[in-house]
Write an enzyme that holds these catalytic residues in place. Sequence first.
Site, mmCIF file in Angstrom:
data_model
loop_
_atom_site.group_PDB
_atom_site.id
_atom_site.type_symbol
_atom_site.label_atom_id
_atom_site.label_comp_id
_atom_site.label_asym_id
_atom_site.label_seq_id
_atom_site.Cartn_x
_atom_site.Cartn_y
_atom_site.Cartn_z
ATOM 1 N N SER A 22 0.815 -1.231 0.000
ATOM 2 C CA SER A 22 0.000 0.000 0.000
ATOM 3 C C SER A 22 0.843 1.273 0.000
ATOM 4 O O SER A 22 1.877 1.363 0.668
ATOM 5 C CB SER A 22 -0.900 0.005 1.240
ATOM 6 O OG SER A 22 -1.550 1.251 1.333
ATOM 7 N N SER A 24 -0.630 4.068 0.969
ATOM 8 C CA SER A 24 -1.314 4.959 1.913
ATOM 9 C C SER A 24 -0.392 5.480 3.017
ATOM 10 O O SER A 24 -0.423 6.680 3.317
ATOM 11 C CB SER A 24 -2.530 4.264 2.523
ATOM 12 O OG SER A 24 -3.496 4.073 1.517
ATOM 13 N N LYS A 73 -13.462 -4.119 2.914
ATOM 14 C CA LYS A 73 -14.344 -2.964 2.711
ATOM 15 C C LYS A 73 -15.812 -3.290 3.005
ATOM 16 O O LYS A 73 -16.561 -2.429 3.429
ATOM 17 C CB LYS A 73 -14.200 -2.421 1.287
ATOM 18 C CG LYS A 73 -12.869 -1.711 1.042
ATOM 19 C CD LYS A 73 -12.794 -1.117 -0.353
ATOM 20 C CE LYS A 73 -11.497 -0.369 -0.568
ATOM 21 N NZ LYS A 73 -11.428 0.317 -1.855
ATOM 22 N N ASN A 94 -14.106 2.520 3.150
ATOM 23 C CA ASN A 94 -12.638 2.465 3.071
ATOM 24 C C ASN A 94 -12.001 3.328 4.156
ATOM 25 O O ASN A 94 -10.787 3.359 4.287
ATOM 26 C CB ASN A 94 -12.126 2.884 1.686
ATOM 27 C CG ASN A 94 -12.269 4.369 1.441
ATOM 28 O OD1 ASN A 94 -13.117 5.033 2.033
ATOM 29 N ND2 ASN A 94 -11.438 4.910 0.572
ATOM 30 N N ASP A 109 -13.713 6.683 -1.819
ATOM 31 C CA ASP A 109 -13.394 6.343 -3.218
ATOM 32 C C ASP A 109 -14.333 7.086 -4.169
ATOM 33 O O ASP A 109 -13.916 7.563 -5.229
ATOM 34 C CB ASP A 109 -13.545 4.831 -3.466
ATOM 35 C CG ASP A 109 -12.408 4.027 -2.859
ATOM 36 O OD1 ASP A 109 -11.308 4.570 -2.721
ATOM 37 O OD2 ASP A 109 -12.638 2.854 -2.514
ATOM 38 N N GLY A 133 -16.864 -2.834 -15.564
ATOM 39 C CA GLY A 133 -16.653 -3.412 -14.247
ATOM 40 C C GLY A 133 -17.835 -3.143 -13.338
ATOM 41 O O GLY A 133 -18.577 -2.165 -13.532
ATOM 42 N N GLY A 136 -16.245 -3.603 -6.363
ATOM 43 C CA GLY A 136 -16.320 -2.584 -5.317
ATOM 44 C C GLY A 136 -16.003 -1.189 -5.834
ATOM 45 O O GLY A 136 -16.745 -0.229 -5.569
ATOM 46 N N TYR A 228 -3.367 2.138 -11.582
ATOM 47 C CA TYR A 228 -2.178 3.009 -11.670
ATOM 48 C C TYR A 228 -0.878 2.202 -11.740
ATOM 49 O O TYR A 228 0.195 2.757 -11.815
ATOM 50 C CB TYR A 228 -2.127 4.024 -10.514
ATOM 51 C CG TYR A 228 -2.160 3.422 -9.139
ATOM 52 C CD1 TYR A 228 -1.001 2.965 -8.515
ATOM 53 C CD2 TYR A 228 -3.361 3.311 -8.453
ATOM 54 C CE1 TYR A 228 -1.041 2.417 -7.251
ATOM 55 C CE2 TYR A 228 -3.417 2.765 -7.187
ATOM 56 C CZ TYR A 228 -2.250 2.326 -6.597
ATOM 57 O OH TYR A 228 -2.302 1.774 -5.345
ATOM 58 N N GLY A 249 -5.149 5.873 -12.520
ATOM 59 C CA GLY A 249 -5.731 5.791 -11.176
ATOM 60 C C GLY A 249 -5.024 6.617 -10.110
ATOM 61 O O GLY A 249 -5.490 6.668 -8.973
HETATM 62 P P1 NAP Z 1 -13.206 -6.173 -7.449
HETATM 63 O O1 NAP Z 1 -14.289 -5.775 -6.524
HETATM 64 O O2 NAP Z 1 -12.542 -7.496 -7.272
HETATM 65 O O3 NAP Z 1 -13.805 -6.099 -8.972
HETATM 66 C C1 NAP Z 1 -13.036 -6.550 -10.067
HETATM 67 C C2 NAP Z 1 -13.756 -6.222 -11.360
HETATM 68 O O4 NAP Z 1 -12.925 -6.657 -12.461
HETATM 69 C C3 NAP Z 1 -15.092 -6.942 -11.516
HETATM 70 O O5 NAP Z 1 -15.954 -6.166 -12.311
HETATM 71 C C4 NAP Z 1 -14.663 -8.218 -12.254
HETATM 72 O O6 NAP Z 1 -15.712 -8.820 -13.000
HETATM 73 C C5 NAP Z 1 -13.644 -7.653 -13.223
HETATM 74 N N1 NAP Z 1 -12.713 -8.676 -13.678
HETATM 75 C C6 NAP Z 1 -11.720 -9.271 -12.965
HETATM 76 N N2 NAP Z 1 -11.090 -10.183 -13.719
HETATM 77 C C7 NAP Z 1 -11.711 -10.189 -14.933
HETATM 78 C C8 NAP Z 1 -11.507 -10.924 -16.141
HETATM 79 N N3 NAP Z 1 -10.537 -11.835 -16.251
HETATM 80 N N4 NAP Z 1 -12.315 -10.644 -17.211
HETATM 81 C C9 NAP Z 1 -13.291 -9.723 -17.111
HETATM 82 N N5 NAP Z 1 -13.538 -8.992 -15.982
HETATM 83 C C10 NAP Z 1 -12.744 -9.240 -14.912
HETATM 84 O O7 NAP Z 1 -12.014 -5.113 -7.450
HETATM 85 P P2 NAP Z 1 -12.126 -3.525 -7.188
HETATM 86 O O8 NAP Z 1 -11.771 -3.245 -5.777
HETATM 87 O O9 NAP Z 1 -13.419 -3.054 -7.724
HETATM 88 O O10 NAP Z 1 -10.899 -2.981 -8.091
HETATM 89 C C11 NAP Z 1 -11.004 -2.903 -9.505
HETATM 90 C C12 NAP Z 1 -9.773 -2.187 -10.064
HETATM 91 O O11 NAP Z 1 -9.752 -0.826 -9.599
HETATM 92 C C13 NAP Z 1 -8.448 -2.812 -9.597
HETATM 93 O O12 NAP Z 1 -7.562 -2.827 -10.676
HETATM 94 C C14 NAP Z 1 -7.961 -1.854 -8.517
HETATM 95 O O13 NAP Z 1 -6.550 -1.813 -8.429
HETATM 96 C C15 NAP Z 1 -8.495 -0.521 -9.038
HETATM 97 N N6 NAP Z 1 -8.681 0.452 -7.942
HETATM 98 C C16 NAP Z 1 -7.930 1.585 -7.964
HETATM 99 C C17 NAP Z 1 -8.078 2.520 -6.953
HETATM 100 C C18 NAP Z 1 -7.230 3.766 -6.957
HETATM 101 O O14 NAP Z 1 -7.040 4.376 -5.899
HETATM 102 N N7 NAP Z 1 -6.763 4.193 -8.106
HETATM 103 C C19 NAP Z 1 -9.023 2.321 -5.924
HETATM 104 C C20 NAP Z 1 -9.791 1.144 -5.944
HETATM 105 C C21 NAP Z 1 -9.604 0.205 -6.965
HETATM 106 P P3 NAP Z 1 -16.660 -9.909 -12.295
HETATM 107 O O15 NAP Z 1 -17.715 -9.149 -11.542
HETATM 108 O O16 NAP Z 1 -17.204 -10.683 -13.439
HETATM 109 O O17 NAP Z 1 -15.795 -10.749 -11.387
#
Ligand code: NAP
Length: 286
Positions: A22, A24, A73, A94, A109, A133, A136, A228, A249
């Site tokens: 992290s 953070s 979360k 968060n 977020d 997507g 979360g 990111y 990101g």
């Molecule tokens: P999450 O709850 O696990 O959701 C993952 C998402 O990606 C779901 O929609 C999932 O689809 C999809 N996915 C995963 N593998 C896939 C595949 N092989 N093919 C198609 N779809 C796929 O994760 P999250 O917390 O929402 O995070 C999502 C992304 O946002 C991550 O990359 C994370 O690093 C980024 N993020 C960035 C920040 C930031 O501060 N910049 C903050 C939060 C998150 P399904 O529903 O079908 O499983």
Amino acid sequence: MKVTLSNTARKLCIIGDPVLHSKSPLLQNAMCQALGLDYIYLCQTVSPAGLPAFLDAAKTLGYAGFNATMPLKTALLPYLDSLDPLAEKIGAVNTVCIKNGKLYGYNTDSPGFLAALREAGIEPAGRRVLLLGAGGAATAVAVGLLDAGVAHLTVANRTPARAQHIATLAPARTSAVSLDPRALAREAAEAELLVNATSLGMGGQGEFEDLSFLEALPQGTPVSDLIYHPAQTKLLARAKALGHPTMNGLPLLMHQAILALERFADVSISPRQVTPLLEELLKGEA
Ligand code: NAP
């Protein structure tokens, strides 16, 4: 980064599992130092099973609060004494503040993403948005965009039920589609903002098999990717090559951190005060 520690420093931390990667602690300790806030921000591995013990310890040790990342979360929700209405709508926290032994949950977020967009000169109100997507982060983004007054939100996800769940938040302005390239191209042709909130494109998490839907985007449509690491995903690289403005990101990472510190320390922070410092710290991190 060197942290100056006083004996009166109030304790903060980030919890999750895995969490040791992290950024953070780096961002929060730098902001506290720059703003003269007497806090120390640590990093603590905590699994869902370990939450009750951590929460008891945090209260006993006088923690002012903590941030939570995967997989906590939603796991935290049953333990909170109070849940902010926005976090309740998203179904995830968060940021948790501890006051007089009580736990107050927030989600930064969602406003963090809106702040990042607006800082880049992108006002979401009135736009048609294509969101990839439905996890979360996508739910936090969707709630923020709907509250900000987007004209229409299309949620595209591999698992249709999750996209349909988001669509129930504002049925008149939201629709759900699959991640099929033809469906994406149809939606992209009408989009005025595209956001990737899947983990596709993040190191080791798989890639979009077909990015040709980006060619259907109207000229100049902004493209945002919450990832990111890497700093430029294949999706952003292709969008940039097609002439679209792009955002990764990092701005979200910075803004959700600023908003969390505002909650912890009960202060108001102007992003302009701290973003140059945070950008400098994150240079070369992505
Ligand atoms: P999450 O709850 O696990 O959701 C993952 C998402 O990606 C779901 O929609 C999932 O689809 C999809 N996915 C995963 N593998 C896939 C595949 N092989 N093919 C198609 N779809 C796929 O994760 P999250 O917390 O929402 O995070 C999502 C992304 O946002 C991550 O990359 C994370 O690093 C980024 N993020 C960035 C920040 C930031 O501060 N910049 C903050 C939060 C998150 P399904 O529903 O079908 O499983």
